[in-house]
Motif scaffolding. Structure first.
Motif, PDB file in Angstrom:
ATOM      1  N   LEU A 193      -8.495   4.010   0.380  1.00  0.00           N
ATOM      2  CA  LEU A 193      -7.308   4.712  -0.511  1.00  0.00           C
ATOM      3  C   LEU A 193      -5.810   5.009  -0.058  1.00  0.00           C
ATOM      4  O   LEU A 193      -6.215   5.156   1.070  1.00  0.00           O
ATOM      5  CB  LEU A 193      -7.983   6.122  -1.002  1.00  0.00           C
ATOM      6  N   GLY A 194      -5.463   3.899  -0.263  1.00  0.00           N
ATOM      7  CA  GLY A 194      -3.559   4.221   0.026  1.00  0.00           C
ATOM      8  C   GLY A 194      -3.465   2.765   1.557  1.00  0.00           C
ATOM      9  O   GLY A 194      -2.731   2.985   1.145  1.00  0.00           O
ATOM     10  N   ILE A 195      -4.659   2.275   1.526  1.00  0.00           N
ATOM     11  CA  ILE A 195      -4.860   0.925   2.349  1.00  0.00           C
ATOM     12  C   ILE A 195      -5.217   0.103   1.483  1.00  0.00           C
ATOM     13  O   ILE A 195      -4.405  -1.334   1.673  1.00  0.00           O
ATOM     14  CB  ILE A 195      -5.449   0.995   3.381  1.00  0.00           C
ATOM     15  N   GLY A 196      -6.551  -0.259   0.969  1.00  0.00           N
ATOM     16  CA  GLY A 196      -6.517  -1.317   1.021  1.00  0.00           C
ATOM     17  C   GLY A 196      -8.270  -1.336   1.405  1.00  0.00           C
ATOM     18  O   GLY A 196      -8.686  -0.665   2.138  1.00  0.00           O
ATOM     19  N   TRP A 197      -8.528  -3.172   1.475  1.00  0.00           N
ATOM     20  CA  TRP A 197      -9.737  -3.739   1.786  1.00  0.00           C
ATOM     21  C   TRP A 197      -9.345  -3.624   3.371  1.00  0.00           C
ATOM     22  O   TRP A 197      -8.506  -4.277   3.662  1.00  0.00           O
ATOM     23  CB  TRP A 197     -10.336  -4.334   1.001  1.00  0.00           C
ATOM     24  N   GLN A 252      -1.915   5.133  10.616  1.00  0.00           N
ATOM     25  CA  GLN A 252      -1.646   5.197   8.628  1.00  0.00           C
ATOM     26  C   GLN A 252      -3.390   5.007   8.497  1.00  0.00           C
ATOM     27  O   GLN A 252      -3.837   5.573   7.436  1.00  0.00           O
ATOM     28  CB  GLN A 252      -0.962   3.630   8.584  1.00  0.00           C
ATOM     29  N   LEU A 253      -4.204   4.282   9.031  1.00  0.00           N
ATOM     30  CA  LEU A 253      -5.331   4.211   8.273  1.00  0.00           C
ATOM     31  C   LEU A 253      -6.357   5.654   8.538  1.00  0.00           C
ATOM     32  O   LEU A 253      -6.776   5.502   7.494  1.00  0.00           O
ATOM     33  CB  LEU A 253      -5.912   3.553   9.657  1.00  0.00           C
ATOM     34  N   ASN A 254      -5.572   6.082   9.701  1.00  0.00           N
ATOM     35  CA  ASN A 254      -6.713   7.680   9.298  1.00  0.00           C
ATOM     36  C   ASN A 254      -6.217   8.898   8.342  1.00  0.00           C
ATOM     37  O   ASN A 254      -6.590   9.719   8.346  1.00  0.00           O
ATOM     38  CB  ASN A 254      -6.098   7.758  10.988  1.00  0.00           C
ATOM     39  N   SER A 255      -4.626   7.663   8.076  1.00  0.00           N
ATOM     40  CA  SER A 255      -4.290   9.172   6.823  1.00  0.00           C
ATOM     41  C   SER A 255      -4.529   8.789   5.268  1.00  0.00           C
ATOM     42  O   SER A 255      -4.922   9.740   4.874  1.00  0.00           O
ATOM     43  CB  SER A 255      -2.818   9.019   6.991  1.00  0.00           C
ATOM     44  N   PRO A 268       1.015  -1.264  -0.027  1.00  0.00           N
ATOM     45  CA  PRO A 268      -0.485   0.052  -0.156  1.00  0.00           C
ATOM     46  C   PRO A 268       1.004   1.022  -0.284  1.00  0.00           C
ATOM     47  O   PRO A 268       1.567   1.228   0.471  1.00  0.00           O
ATOM     48  CB  PRO A 268      -0.298  -0.384   0.892  1.00  0.00           C
ATOM     49  N   SER A 269       0.025   2.549  -0.802  1.00  0.00           N
ATOM     50  CA  SER A 269       1.155   3.666  -1.073  1.00  0.00           C
ATOM     51  C   SER A 269       1.374   4.007   0.656  1.00  0.00           C
ATOM     52  O   SER A 269       2.372   4.929   0.640  1.00  0.00           O
ATOM     53  CB  SER A 269       0.684   4.522  -1.516  1.00  0.00           C
ATOM     54  N   ILE A 270       0.297   4.208   1.107  1.00  0.00           N
ATOM     55  CA  ILE A 270       0.568   4.965   2.660  1.00  0.00           C
ATOM     56  C   ILE A 270       1.541   4.205   3.429  1.00  0.00           C
ATOM     57  O   ILE A 270       2.625   4.778   4.445  1.00  0.00           O
ATOM     58  CB  ILE A 270      -0.735   4.853   3.568  1.00  0.00           C
ATOM     59  N   THR A 271       1.345   2.987   3.518  1.00  0.00           N
ATOM     60  CA  THR A 271       2.532   1.963   4.556  1.00  0.00           C
ATOM     61  C   THR A 271       3.872   2.129   3.980  1.00  0.00           C
ATOM     62  O   THR A 271       4.172   1.351   4.787  1.00  0.00           O
ATOM     63  CB  THR A 271       1.468   0.553   4.853  1.00  0.00           C
ATOM     64  N   GLY A 272       3.976   1.499   2.968  1.00  0.00           N
ATOM     65  CA  GLY A 272       5.340   1.007   2.248  1.00  0.00           C
ATOM     66  C   GLY A 272       5.321  -0.764   2.688  1.00  0.00           C
ATOM     67  O   GLY A 272       4.252  -1.313   3.260  1.00  0.00           O
ATOM     68  N   GLU A 273       6.580  -1.009   2.060  1.00  0.00           N
ATOM     69  CA  GLU A 273       6.680  -2.124   1.830  1.00  0.00           C
ATOM     70  C   GLU A 273       7.193  -2.653   4.068  1.00  0.00           C
ATOM     71  O   GLU A 273       7.083  -3.972   3.929  1.00  0.00           O
ATOM     72  CB  GLU A 273       8.096  -2.724   1.319  1.00  0.00           C
TER      73      GLU A 273
END
Length: 746
Positions: free
Chosen positions: A534-538, A376-379, A301-306
């Protein structure tokens, strides 16, 4: 009756028969997604329309033309090339047997509502036009509408016995009206002339009464227990009509699970994204490929990274599920050890098959675990619209699947559901906070878990009306909580869908390979919603009371890490739980039993084919008699007195008269005239057979077909319209007295 009036009467009878056939099939659409219904109705219409030619051609010839018409329409939906497969060429293999076999295979492994594949659609179309042909022959050709109601009713009620549902009672209302219309327009002409106003008046009264009673009573009536699969733990439904399943609980083990994770995972079977006036619809479109090719890599995910992505492996064995789905954890990437033939559905990372069943499978699943922090979820920002989702995603087809999870009508967004969602989430600044607020509210003391209240209050479903009723009553089970959460979130602009699968299993205390062994029972069948961030996924949520918190971190500070569900920005999946459900007074997990399943649908289709086969066999004597009559009429038209006399005697025997072998033609003729037959026609036939048998000179060869038909038409009504058995089983086929015949010496 004038020729024009007879044509109108025939057309009305044919139309009534077609309407009865179509309405009798309506309950079948609750088990089989009705993509097959329109071509099947067209085939039935073509067959019955061709039947109108019986006024100008022999019955047997018209029936052959009807079969040809059915075959032509069936060719339109045949799943293989017409030449060389449907119409075999030299050296080619005729394909319909294999197509029907594939249709049966789908029914065996599928779970309702079944999306008919090409082979099953073809088989259904063929079955419907054969059924229409049978009804047309009985009701229109033989003028026996009451007898025709037997196969029609059998088809109507078969789905109710296979998979009980209160909806079937409502769907029987149009059939009741069609059946009354059929009786009104196909009765005896004399009755119609004398009491047309009375018949139509009675039809209208009974139809209105049937509708009123059905609408008022049907939702409150109990359904019959299924004769196929009651309390069978091996049968699980993937539909969102789980009520009957859940009220037939079973704690029998359906699989065993081991995992590298700290606790047993949720296991997904299928997802529901589409929502309309009929409720939620099973996802069956999208990107599909052989399971051997894998389900695709989960991109970070783009927000969390690898750094937030890790890998887990889950082993699943001892499966006793007779369904066409493999249970897998969320974010499944690769399945090893399963039988060849399974397919991977990439949009929701599920595994299904139209030919295979999960029973007896043993396999392992590699999955990606995404663990974002609450911060991160809240972002994750508000998507705002489907365009925002499509604009921010790689892979247009997958993004379209996510955008579809936003679709709702104005009656949802602006109605009670949308208004309530805005009230509950007032002040929430992010989609994640809003989703948590919805989950907390639905889990609060304002709501209660109940399997019986939806039945008692008449909202035992997942459509818009059921959700609105649930919000008012505030008692229900998993499908009501999941549906309400999903629609409320969509009204706020958060994409959602519903997953059907199994809650985490219970620790058995055993180990295998240093891994705890978990037992998943049938009563773990469950439905839960997922929200797309968005940026996290499902991200999985579970708003059903008394179900353990899914890994959504609802009670943790926003700056602390949580054991969040593994999320994928492009794919759908189910999360890992932090704990198993806790036991309460209400059932905390939903069971499987006699819900719409593959075997239920298979029983329905098998029952339909059995009825059709029985009816076809039942009509064999009538068909043989019709062929003989047509042959004799042609001979009589050419002046063959012997054939004309044989048909005359056969007609009398079919009408119930006994004919002695010693009775002379003249004595027989006098007896028939005394009984009410046409004196002129009878006299012509007697004279013709006497001349052919005893005269020195040859017969004149005059046309005798008209006399034979006139004799048949003049048979008294009480004998001509006698019991249906006389028409179906003509006595003349086995009762043949040895009468004087042409060429016999006097």
């Amino acid at each position: 009756m004038s020729r024009q009036r007879r044509r109108r009467a025939s057309a009305a009878a044919a139309g009534a028969a077609l309407l009865a056939v179509i309405t009798a099939l309506l309950p079948m659409t609750t088990l089989l997604v009705p993509t097959w219904f329109v071509p099947a109705a067209l085939a039935a219409g073509a067959v019955i329309a061709v039947g109108l030619l019986r006024r100008w051609a022999p019955v047997w010839a018209v029936m052959l033309l009807q079969v040809l018409a059915g075959i032509v329409v069936s060719a339109m939906v045949f799943p293989l090339p017409l030449l060389g497969a449907f119409v075999p060429l030299p050296g080619a293999v005729w394909a319909p047997p294999a197509v029907f076999s594939a249709a049966v295979d789908q029914l065996i492994v599928a779970s309702a509502p079944v999306v008919a594949g090409a082979s099953l659609s073809f088989a259904l179309v063929v079955a419907v036009w054969v059924f229409a042909l049978v009804v047309d022959v009985i009701a229109v050709t033989a003028r026996l509408p009451l007898l025709a109601l037997l196969p029609l009713s059998a088809v109507l009620v078969t789905p109710q016995f296979a998979v009980p549902s209160g909806d079937h009672l409502l769907l029987s209302v149009p059939f009741a009206a069609a059946a009354l219309l059929l009786l009104a327009v196909t009765g005896q002409p004399r009755v119609r002339r004398r009491g047309r106003a009375l018949v139509w008046g009675a039809t209208a009264v009974v139809a209105v009464a049937a509708i009123a009673v059905s609408v008022a009573v049907a939702p409150r009536l109990p359904v019959f227990p299924s004769a196929d699969g009651v309390n069978d733990p091996s049968i699980a439904s993937v539909s969102l009509s789980l009520g009957d399943d859940l009220r037939n609980t079973s704690s029998a083990e359906v699989m065993r699970v081991r995992t590298t994770e700290q606790s047993a995972p949720y296991l997904r079977l299928a997802t529901h994204t589409g929502f309309d006036d009929d409720g939620w619809h099973l996802d069956h479109d999208g990107l599909v490929r052989p399971l051997s090719h894998g389900l695709g890599v989960v991109e970070a995910p783009s927000i969390t990274g690898e750094d937030a992505v890790s890998t887990s492996r889950t082993w699943i064995s001892d499966i006793s599920l007779d369904i066409g789905y493999l249970p897998v954890p969320h974010n499944a990437v690769e399945v090893a050890g399963a039988e060849p033939g399974w397919r991977a559905v990439l949009d929701n990372r599920t595994v299904s098959s139209q030919q295979l069943t999960a029973e007896g499978e043993t396999y392992s699943v590699e999955a990606s675990v995404v663990s974002p922090t609450a911060a991160q979820l809240n972002s994750s920002p508000w998507p705002g619209s489907a365009d925002a989702i499509l604009g921010g995603q790689s892979g247009e087809e997958r993004a379209q699947a996510v955008a579809a999870a936003l679709e709702i009508g104005d009656d949802v967004a602006e109605g009670t559901i949308g208004e309530t969602a805005r009230e509950v989430t007032e002040g929430d600044g992010t989609p994640y906070q809003a989703a948590l607020s919805l989950q907390r509210w639905l889990r609060s003391s304002e709501f209660s878990y109940s399997l019986q209240t939806p039945v008692n209050e008449g909202f035992d479903g997942s459509d818009l009306a059921a959700v609105e009723a649930f919000l008012e009553v505030r008692e229900g089970y998993c499908q009501h909580f999941a549906s309400t959460f999903a629609l409320m979130a969509r009204s706020l602009g958060i994409p959602t869908r519903i997953v059907v699968g199994y809650l985490p299993g219970e620790d058995t205390g055993d180990t295998a390979g240093e891994r705890e062994v978990y037992s998943v029972a049938a009563d773990r069948l469950h439905a839960w919603p997922e929200a797309y961030l968005l940026g996290i996924g499902w991200v999985q949520f579970d708003p059903t009371p008394n179900i353990a918190s899914a890994q959504t971190g609802i009670d943790e500070p926003e700056d602390e890490a949580t054991d969040e569900p593994e999320q994928d920005e492009e794919q759908a999946s189910s999360p890992e739980p932090t704990q198993t459900p806790t036991e309460t007074e209400e059932p905390d997990a939903e069971a499987t039993g006699s819900e719409e399943t593959g075997s239920g649908v298979t029983g329905t289709i098998a029952g339909l084919w059995a009825v059709l086969a029985l009816l076809v066999l039942l009509f064999v004597p009538r068909l043989v008699r019709g062929i003989r009559r047509s042959r004799r009429i042609r001979a009589a038209k050419a002046g063959d007195a012997a054939e004309a006399w044989r048909e005359t005697v056969a007609t009398a025997i079919d009408a119930g008269w006994d004919v002695a072998a010693s009775e002379s033609p003249r004595a027989f003729g006098d007896r028939m005239i005394d009984a009410g037959t046409d004196p002129e026609a009878t006299g012509v036939l007697v004279a013709a057979i006497e001349q052919a048998s005893f005269a020195r000179s040859a017969a004149s060869g005059a046309d005798l077909a008209g006399a034979v038909r006139a004799f048949a038409r003049s048979i008294p009504a009480e004998r001509r319209s006698g019991r249906a058995g006389r028409w179906l089983m003509p006595r003349s086929l086995w009762a043949r007295p040895r009468l004087v015949e042409a060429g016999r010496d006097g």
